[in-house]
Design a protein around this motif. Sequence first.
Motif, short mmCIF file in Angstrom:
data_model
loop_
_atom_site.label_atom_id
_atom_site.label_comp_id
_atom_site.label_asym_id
_atom_site.label_seq_id
_atom_site.Cartn_x
_atom_site.Cartn_y
_atom_site.Cartn_z
N LEU A 65 -75.15 -73.25 10.47
CA LEU A 65 -75.54 -74.52 11.09
C LEU A 65 -76.00 -75.53 10.03
O LEU A 65 -75.67 -76.71 10.09
CB LEU A 65 -76.65 -74.30 12.12
CG LEU A 65 -76.21 -73.75 13.47
CD1 LEU A 65 -77.43 -73.46 14.34
CD2 LEU A 65 -75.28 -74.73 14.19
N SER A 66 -76.75 -75.05 9.03
CA SER A 66 -77.20 -75.94 7.95
C SER A 66 -76.01 -76.49 7.18
O SER A 66 -75.94 -77.68 6.87
CB SER A 66 -78.11 -75.17 6.98
OG SER A 66 -79.28 -74.78 7.63
N GLN A 67 -75.04 -75.61 6.88
CA GLN A 67 -73.85 -76.04 6.14
C GLN A 67 -73.03 -77.02 6.97
O GLN A 67 -72.55 -78.03 6.46
CB GLN A 67 -73.01 -74.81 5.78
CG GLN A 67 -71.85 -75.14 4.87
CD GLN A 67 -71.10 -73.89 4.43
OE1 GLN A 67 -71.51 -72.77 4.67
NE2 GLN A 67 -69.98 -74.09 3.78
N LYS A 83 -77.98 -69.52 11.15
CA LYS A 83 -78.78 -70.64 10.67
C LYS A 83 -78.17 -71.25 9.41
O LYS A 83 -78.12 -72.47 9.25
CB LYS A 83 -80.22 -70.18 10.38
CG LYS A 83 -81.04 -69.94 11.64
CD LYS A 83 -82.41 -69.40 11.30
CE LYS A 83 -83.21 -69.12 12.57
NZ LYS A 83 -84.49 -68.48 12.29
N LYS A 84 -77.67 -70.37 8.52
CA LYS A 84 -77.03 -70.84 7.29
C LYS A 84 -75.78 -71.64 7.64
O LYS A 84 -75.50 -72.69 7.05
CB LYS A 84 -76.69 -69.65 6.40
CG LYS A 84 -76.16 -70.06 5.04
CD LYS A 84 -75.93 -68.86 4.15
CE LYS A 84 -75.38 -69.31 2.81
NZ LYS A 84 -75.07 -68.19 1.93
N ALA A 127 -74.08 -79.02 9.36
CA ALA A 127 -74.81 -80.29 9.44
C ALA A 127 -74.60 -81.10 8.17
O ALA A 127 -74.31 -82.30 8.22
CB ALA A 127 -76.29 -80.03 9.68
N ALA A 128 -74.71 -80.43 7.02
CA ALA A 128 -74.53 -81.12 5.73
C ALA A 128 -73.11 -81.64 5.59
O ALA A 128 -72.88 -82.77 5.16
CB ALA A 128 -74.86 -80.17 4.58
#
Length: 196
Positions: free
Chosen positions: A10-12, A7-8, A14-15
């Motif tokens: 994927l968040s990175q 999840k971390k 995406a950003a």
Amino acid sequence: MKNTADKKYLSQKAAETLSRLAEEIIAGQLTADNKSTPIKEITQFKIKEKQKGDTFQLEIFLQATIGSSKEIHLQEISEQSAAVKIRGNAAKKPYRKKSGSPAEKQLKKSLNRLWKNVSTAILNAETPAANQLENLRKTWDDYTLFVERDWQAEWDECTIILKDFLASIEKGDLENAAAQLAEINRMTKACHKKYK
């Protein structure tokens, strides 16, 4: 634990992707299939945001026309000609005033954002994305058109270190890149103090 790491990641990702897209739009180019294409103008832009229960969806639609190589070449010539006039007028001033042209402000903002992103990666002992490095190199070169005589020597010296900095990153020598990063930051701070 793996799920949290995913999840971390994927968040990175995406950003980073949205940040890269913003940088490319400002630079007037978009990348598809690992090929960078200059764009003439954005013709459509829509953002659709939805919240359903405990999920949030964001859809972005962007459509742009691609400039022909002849149009792009003529635009570059026009920009270079305008820059020569700016450089000629700048020589009459002892330093640059805070209110520059819109083109200069946009480039400076883009350069600051790119520098911050690349710096953060290096300070975290991470290799910045290749497109970030290329955008930093291009934006730095573009901003050279606004350099004034008073601080030309400092800019040129900083440019040499920046090229070495980018080369160190590309070689994977992040320790040397961190030292060069510190030197560029030190020079920038001294230059701002002297000329602002």
